[in-house]
Design a protein around this motif. Structure first.
Motif, PDB file in Angstrom:
ATOM      1  N   HIS A  98      -1.388  12.895   0.192  1.00 24.43           N
ATOM      2  CA  HIS A  98      -2.743  12.715  -0.335  1.00 24.43           C
ATOM      3  C   HIS A  98      -3.138  11.251  -0.508  1.00 24.43           C
ATOM      4  CE1 HIS A  98      -3.704  16.953  -1.096  1.00 24.43           C
ATOM      5  NE2 HIS A  98      -2.419  17.100  -1.345  1.00 24.43           N
ATOM      6  N   SER A  99      -2.259  10.300  -0.235  1.00 21.32           N
ATOM      7  CA  SER A  99      -2.605   8.885  -0.364  1.00 21.32           C
ATOM      8  C   SER A  99      -3.209   8.366   0.935  1.00 21.32           C
ATOM      9  CB  SER A  99      -1.364   8.058  -0.699  1.00 21.32           C
ATOM     10  OG  SER A  99      -1.651   6.671  -0.573  1.00 21.32           O
ATOM     11  N   MET A 151       2.400  13.194  -2.938  1.00 23.45           N
ATOM     12  CA  MET A 151       1.847  11.845  -3.104  1.00 23.45           C
ATOM     13  C   MET A 151       1.580  11.192  -1.757  1.00 23.45           C
ATOM     14  SD  MET A 151       4.109  10.342  -6.264  1.00 23.45           S
ATOM     15  CE  MET A 151       3.756  10.795  -7.970  1.00 23.45           C
ATOM     16  N   MET A 152       2.534  11.308  -0.823  1.00 26.55           N
ATOM     17  CA  MET A 152       2.331  10.714   0.499  1.00 26.55           C
ATOM     18  C   MET A 152       1.253  11.462   1.276  1.00 26.55           C
ATOM     19  SD  MET A 152       6.072   9.425   1.889  1.00 26.55           S
ATOM     20  CE  MET A 152       6.994  10.940   1.607  1.00 26.55           C
ATOM     21  N   ALA A 204      -2.929   5.563   2.128  1.00 27.97           N
ATOM     22  CA  ALA A 204      -1.988   4.634   2.759  1.00 27.97           C
ATOM     23  C   ALA A 204      -0.909   5.341   3.563  1.00 27.97           C
ATOM     24  CB  ALA A 204      -1.336   3.755   1.691  1.00 27.97           C
ATOM     25  N   THR A 205      -0.691   6.618   3.295  1.00 31.29           N
ATOM     26  CA  THR A 205       0.446   7.303   3.925  1.00 31.29           C
ATOM     27  C   THR A 205       0.097   8.634   4.589  1.00 31.29           C
ATOM     28  OG1 THR A 205       0.958   8.170   1.705  1.00 31.29           O
ATOM     29  CG2 THR A 205       2.238   6.277   2.463  1.00 31.29           C
ATOM     30  N   ARG A 206      -1.077   9.145   4.383  1.00 31.96           N
ATOM     31  CA  ARG A 206      -1.353  10.502   4.874  1.00 31.96           C
ATOM     32  C   ARG A 206      -1.515  10.571   6.392  1.00 31.96           C
ATOM     33  NH1 ARG A 206      -7.137  10.833   1.815  1.00 31.96           N
ATOM     34  NH2 ARG A 206      -8.375   9.509   3.224  1.00 31.96           N
ATOM     35  N   GLU A 213       0.830  -1.207   0.000  1.00 28.95           N
ATOM     36  CA  GLU A 213       0.000   0.000   0.000  1.00 28.95           C
ATOM     37  C   GLU A 213       0.863   1.255   0.000  1.00 28.95           C
ATOM     38  OE1 GLU A 213      -2.205  -0.723   3.520  1.00 28.95           O
ATOM     39  OE2 GLU A 213      -3.612  -2.141   2.586  1.00 28.95           O
ATOM     40  N   GLN A 214       1.887   1.275   0.849  1.00 26.97           N
ATOM     41  CA  GLN A 214       2.746   2.464   0.914  1.00 26.97           C
ATOM     42  C   GLN A 214       3.638   2.578  -0.317  1.00 26.97           C
ATOM     43  OE1 GLN A 214       4.803   3.139   4.574  1.00 26.97           O
ATOM     44  NE2 GLN A 214       2.916   3.250   5.774  1.00 26.97           N
ATOM     45  N   ARG A 240       2.914   1.595  -3.345  1.00 25.21           N
ATOM     46  CA  ARG A 240       2.086   2.064  -4.466  1.00 25.21           C
ATOM     47  C   ARG A 240       1.792   3.555  -4.379  1.00 25.21           C
ATOM     48  NH1 ARG A 240      -0.144  -3.113  -3.802  1.00 25.21           N
ATOM     49  NH2 ARG A 240      -1.724  -2.363  -2.331  1.00 25.21           N
ATOM     50  N   ALA A 241       1.817   4.102  -3.162  1.00 21.44           N
ATOM     51  CA  ALA A 241       1.529   5.529  -3.006  1.00 21.44           C
ATOM     52  C   ALA A 241       2.560   6.395  -3.721  1.00 21.44           C
ATOM     53  CB  ALA A 241       1.486   5.888  -1.518  1.00 21.44           C
ATOM     54  N   ILE A 242       3.808   5.917  -3.787  1.00 21.41           N
ATOM     55  CA  ILE A 242       4.871   6.751  -4.375  1.00 21.41           C
ATOM     56  C   ILE A 242       5.392   6.216  -5.717  1.00 21.41           C
ATOM     57  CG2 ILE A 242       5.571   7.698  -2.164  1.00 21.41           C
ATOM     58  CD1 ILE A 242       7.735   5.037  -3.783  1.00 21.41           C
TER      59      ILE A 242
END
Length: 413
Positions: free
Chosen positions: A230-231, A227-228, A233-235, A107-108, A110-112
């Motif tokens: 607004h995702s 990207m991080m 998985a990472t926000r 998940e993380q 794919r965020a970046i």
């Protein structure tokens, strides 16, 4: 008798059960090769009972490394929250997606990952080329300078400013934080303590937190921070996890490519026939880049932790054991790679190397790393630059990042 000959003798004089290939000084002196060669021949999956890092298994042959790297169900990245041989106490751990198992890892990641996708790489190519041209054209002629600082670090750090949309004038902070992140107290001397390392990296976190706050309140953009931010998985990462992922991305985008750029110039000077071959046929540049990355192996090892009893290379590895995949050794396995100790830019299956890893943790930025090296060498060849190495390289004191702090060169007109 030269140092390497002495080390070769020592490598075979040490009782096998006392052999510890992790000794940092050997990496700094570039004398670790005979120790790995002995393990590949005599004990490819080797248990070291006593080392500065505690007991660990060394996996040193190509196919055994692939078997570990592609089996994340048994060989986990997670329990010790460490990617290297160094054990990190809970107080100093920095979680990141390279230290995670599925599903959170994927998940993380794919965020970046879109930032290094084919579409974005095509957009970055012109920028990389223009910067490579400017760096090469600005180098001094007929005087000695440090290729590591003026070319390798400068090109890769400029790339990081673009990936993070980081203030260009502060770009050398990224270099500094990368070096601090890698120079843990067990393997370097300029940080001094874990507390000092944490204090410096806290400055990195504070700087990037300001950028995060700007990006999270703005429309999504095509940079790593946005990207991080607004995702899903990472926000919502905790500060330590945010810092851990920052360190991962900075080191991954800086140290690995930069050390392949430095190593490539060293290897070409040490193997003038290969350089002549490349100058005669610039179409070989893509293969040359892959061979440089194999021969350098900028990340010497990666760690896994056994989740269950299992057998690798005929050895029983117990649940909880520390397992070290020595990519730097697997890339010299002559049972898989013909004449593996030789630097050959047009070898068959030139992309068959371990430097980017395998499985779910395969390097997310591998194509960007290759692109930067390819463009740089294309521009060196286009200018017919005669870059002479005029002294031995200075190597970093690390068994994790296999790299250089200095490479003295002179461009001869």
């Amino acid at each position: 008798m030269n140092t390497l000959c002495e080390e070769r003798d020592d490598a075979y004089d040490i009782p096998l059960d006392l052999l510890d290939v992790s000794e940092v000084k050997r990496f700094q002196d570039d004398t670790m090769w005979p120790y790995f060669k002995r393990l590949r021949r005599e004990d490819p999956v080797h248990y070291c009972k006593k080392s500065p890092y505690g007991p660990y298994w060394s996996v040193t042959k190509y196919h055994d490394i692939v078997a570990v790297d592609t089996n994340h169900e048994v060989f986990s990245s997670e329990p010790a929250a460490a990617v290297s041989i160094v054990d990190v106490t809970e107080e100093y751990r920095l979680p990141s997606f390279i230290k995670m198992d599925p599903p959170k890892h994927g998940e993380q990641r794919r965020a970046i990952s879109p930032i290094v996708g084919p579409e974005n790489l095509a957009k970055l190519e012109h920028l990389i080329r223009s910067r490579a041209k400017a760096i090469l054209d600005g180098l001094p002629r007929n005087e000695v300078f440090n290729w590591v600082d003026q070319v390798s670090i400068e090109l890769t750090t400029q790339m990081l400013t673009t990936l993070f949309d980081f203030p260009f004038e502060d770009r050398r902070l990224l270099t500094y934080w990368s070096e601090v992140a890698n120079n843990v107290p067990q393997s370097a001397h300029d940080i001094g303590s874990w507390d000092r390392r944490r204090a410096i990296l806290s400055e990195c976190l504070a700087y990037f937190t300001r950028l995060w706050r700007e990006r999270i309140d703005a429309e999504p953009r095509a940079d790593l921070i946005s990207m991080m931010a607004h995702s899903p998985a990472t926000r919502n990462m905790e500060p330590r996890e945010f810092l851990g992922n920052l360190v991962l991305l900075i080191v991954g985008g800086n140290d690995t490519t930069r050390n392949s750029i430095s190593g490539g110039m060293w290897f070409m000077n040490q193997n003038p026939n290969e350089l002549r071959k490349l100058r005669a046929n610039p179409l070989l540049v893509s293969g040359a880049v892959s061979e440089i990355i194999r021969y350098q192996t900028p990340v010497a090892h990666i760690r896994r932790n056994a989740l269950a009893n299992t057998v690798i290379g005929g050895k029983m590895i117990r649940k909880g054991d520390k397992v070290i995949m020595w990519y730097i050794s697997g890339n010299r396995d002559d049972e898989v790679i013909e004449k593996a100790d030789s630097f050959i830019i047009d070898r068959k299956n030139v992309r068959q190397h371990l430097s980017f890893g395998f499985g779910i943790h395969r390097c997310v930025g591998n194509r960007l790393a290759e692109l930067q090296l390819k463009i740089l060498w294309e521009e060196i060849l286009a200018r017919r630059l005669n870059v002479e190495v005029v002294g031995e390289p200075e190597r970093v004191a690390s068994n994790f990042v296999h790299g250089y702090s200095a490479l003295p060169v002179r461009i001869v007109d």
